[in-house]
Design a protein around this motif. Structure first.
Motif, mmCIF file in Angstrom:
data_model
loop_
_atom_site.group_PDB
_atom_site.id
_atom_site.type_symbol
_atom_site.label_atom_id
_atom_site.label_comp_id
_atom_site.label_asym_id
_atom_site.label_seq_id
_atom_site.Cartn_x
_atom_site.Cartn_y
_atom_site.Cartn_z
ATOM 1 N N LYS A 297 78.129 -11.084 33.093
ATOM 2 C CA LYS A 297 76.922 -10.576 33.877
ATOM 3 C C LYS A 297 76.355 -9.265 33.382
ATOM 4 C CE LYS A 297 75.439 -10.140 38.620
ATOM 5 N NZ LYS A 297 75.566 -10.316 40.042
ATOM 6 N N SER A 298 77.210 -8.542 33.178
ATOM 7 C CA SER A 298 76.741 -7.160 32.448
ATOM 8 C C SER A 298 76.015 -7.459 31.246
ATOM 9 C CB SER A 298 77.957 -6.241 32.449
ATOM 10 O OG SER A 298 78.305 -5.800 33.901
ATOM 11 N N LYS A 299 76.428 -8.060 30.224
ATOM 12 C CA LYS A 299 75.737 -8.531 29.170
ATOM 13 C C LYS A 299 74.375 -9.026 29.477
ATOM 14 C CE LYS A 299 77.716 -9.536 25.333
ATOM 15 N NZ LYS A 299 78.466 -10.676 24.486
ATOM 16 N N ILE A 300 74.328 -10.041 30.320
ATOM 17 C CA ILE A 300 73.166 -10.652 30.729
ATOM 18 C C ILE A 300 72.262 -9.667 31.230
ATOM 19 C CG2 ILE A 300 71.996 -12.143 32.276
ATOM 20 C CD1 ILE A 300 74.620 -13.954 31.979
ATOM 21 N N LEU A 301 72.699 -8.751 32.115
ATOM 22 C CA LEU A 301 71.933 -7.846 32.786
ATOM 23 C C LEU A 301 71.289 -6.612 31.881
ATOM 24 C CD1 LEU A 301 73.440 -7.413 36.190
ATOM 25 C CD2 LEU A 301 71.264 -8.417 35.699
ATOM 26 N N THR A 302 72.367 -6.541 30.698
ATOM 27 C CA THR A 302 71.735 -5.459 29.544
ATOM 28 C C THR A 302 70.631 -5.901 28.927
ATOM 29 O OG1 THR A 302 74.008 -4.490 29.571
ATOM 30 C CG2 THR A 302 72.479 -4.227 27.741
ATOM 31 N N GLU A 303 70.747 -7.168 28.515
ATOM 32 C CA GLU A 303 69.690 -7.961 27.893
ATOM 33 C C GLU A 303 68.238 -7.969 28.623
ATOM 34 O OE1 GLU A 303 69.566 -8.866 24.585
ATOM 35 O OE2 GLU A 303 71.473 -7.822 24.207
ATOM 36 N N ARG A 304 68.609 -8.315 29.911
ATOM 37 C CA ARG A 304 67.470 -8.236 30.822
ATOM 38 C C ARG A 304 66.770 -6.825 30.792
ATOM 39 N NH1 ARG A 304 67.943 -10.541 36.746
ATOM 40 N NH2 ARG A 304 67.125 -12.612 35.760
ATOM 41 N N TYR A 305 67.384 -5.865 30.837
ATOM 42 C CA TYR A 305 67.134 -4.452 30.579
ATOM 43 C C TYR A 305 66.315 -4.155 29.457
ATOM 44 C CZ TYR A 305 66.406 0.337 29.718
ATOM 45 O OH TYR A 305 65.691 1.439 29.575
ATOM 46 N N HIS A 306 66.649 -4.773 28.438
ATOM 47 C CA HIS A 306 65.799 -4.500 27.069
ATOM 48 C C HIS A 306 64.537 -5.332 27.351
ATOM 49 C CE1 HIS A 306 68.900 -2.097 25.224
ATOM 50 N NE2 HIS A 306 69.882 -3.003 25.485
ATOM 51 N N PHE A 307 64.397 -6.605 28.112
ATOM 52 C CA PHE A 307 63.234 -6.966 27.999
ATOM 53 C C PHE A 307 62.227 -6.312 29.220
ATOM 54 C CE2 PHE A 307 61.303 -10.615 30.021
ATOM 55 C CZ PHE A 307 60.175 -11.169 29.236
ATOM 56 N N ASP A 308 62.704 -6.077 30.476
ATOM 57 C CA ASP A 308 62.055 -5.796 31.492
ATOM 58 C C ASP A 308 62.077 -4.404 31.789
ATOM 59 O OD1 ASP A 308 64.136 -5.391 33.072
ATOM 60 O OD2 ASP A 308 63.932 -7.204 34.210
ATOM 61 N N LYS A 309 63.131 -3.553 31.168
ATOM 62 C CA LYS A 309 63.301 -2.279 31.279
ATOM 63 C C LYS A 309 63.378 -1.585 32.794
ATOM 64 C CE LYS A 309 62.378 -1.266 26.997
ATOM 65 N NZ LYS A 309 63.430 -1.367 26.044
ATOM 66 N N LYS A 310 64.012 -2.556 33.542
ATOM 67 C CA LYS A 310 64.362 -2.269 34.959
ATOM 68 C C LYS A 310 65.748 -1.633 35.020
ATOM 69 C CE LYS A 310 61.473 -5.624 37.167
ATOM 70 N NZ LYS A 310 61.285 -6.795 37.774
ATOM 71 N N ILE A 311 65.598 -0.473 35.313
ATOM 72 C CA ILE A 311 66.983 0.515 35.280
ATOM 73 C C ILE A 311 68.104 -0.117 36.171
ATOM 74 C CG2 ILE A 311 66.335 2.343 37.043
ATOM 75 C CD1 ILE A 311 67.682 4.168 34.702
ATOM 76 N N GLU A 312 67.599 -0.998 37.443
ATOM 77 C CA GLU A 312 68.358 -1.415 38.432
ATOM 78 C C GLU A 312 69.375 -2.179 37.831
ATOM 79 O OE1 GLU A 312 64.640 -3.113 39.191
ATOM 80 O OE2 GLU A 312 64.576 -0.798 39.004
#
Length: 167
Positions: A42-57
């Motif tokens: 889940k953390s890996k997925i959320l890290t990739e998502r951060y790189h896409f949308d830049k949402k610090i949450e």
């Protein structure tokens, strides 16, 4: 999220927080290794998502997940014998730790909060400590096996020597 559903199954009915992650009651978790893997994925997925949308949450959830992983790993190391499931989990520990450290450093750069640098140092130190403990355990097992082999060989040679002397 399918990963949230997987974590619910793995976490044996633990209550969840606002991020759909289990609230840990370490004593009641029977399959920590699987839960560690799910939190990591889940953390890996959320890290990739951060790189896409830049949402610090997304990174904040990752930090929380890595802290939970740390708690679960410590529990595994301190309470369990090194059976196959624990060994498998610990073999993957460098991946979990590397990803956690990268996330903490990224969070430091985004926030200038020194706490994240401290977390990266702590995770690095714990990872090394666990690796050394695992190495020591393996060495003890090897020493026991070697001593048993030497003892068997000694008995065998002693018996052969007695047979030769008795002839």
């Amino acid at each position: 999220y399918n990963i949230n559903q997987a974590m619910l199954l793995v976490s044996s009915g633990l209550k969840t927080d606002g991020d759909q992650n289990p609230i840990l009651n370490v004593k009641s978790i029977s399959n920590s290794g699987q839960l560690i893997r799910q939190l990591y994925l889940k953390s890996k997925i959320l890290t990739e998502r951060y790189h896409f949308d830049k949402k610090i949450e997304n990174l904040n959830i990752c930090v929380s997940n890595y802290k939970k992983i740390d708690t679960l790993v410590e529990n595994l190391v301190h309470t369990a014998a090194f059976d196959q499931s624990v060994i498998k989990t610990l073999e993957n520990l460098p991946d979990y730790t590397d990803q956690a450290i990268k996330t903490f450093i990224l969070m430091y750069h985004l926030s200038n909060n020194v706490e994240y640098l401290q977390l990266s140092f702590e995770f690095s130190s714990k990872s090394k400590s666990i690796a050394l403990k695992k190495l020591a355990e393996n060495n003890r097992k090897f020493d026991r096996a070697t001593n048993e082999n030497l003892k068997s060989e000694y008995i065998k040679l002693s018996n052969e020597l007695n047979d030769i002397q008795n002839k």
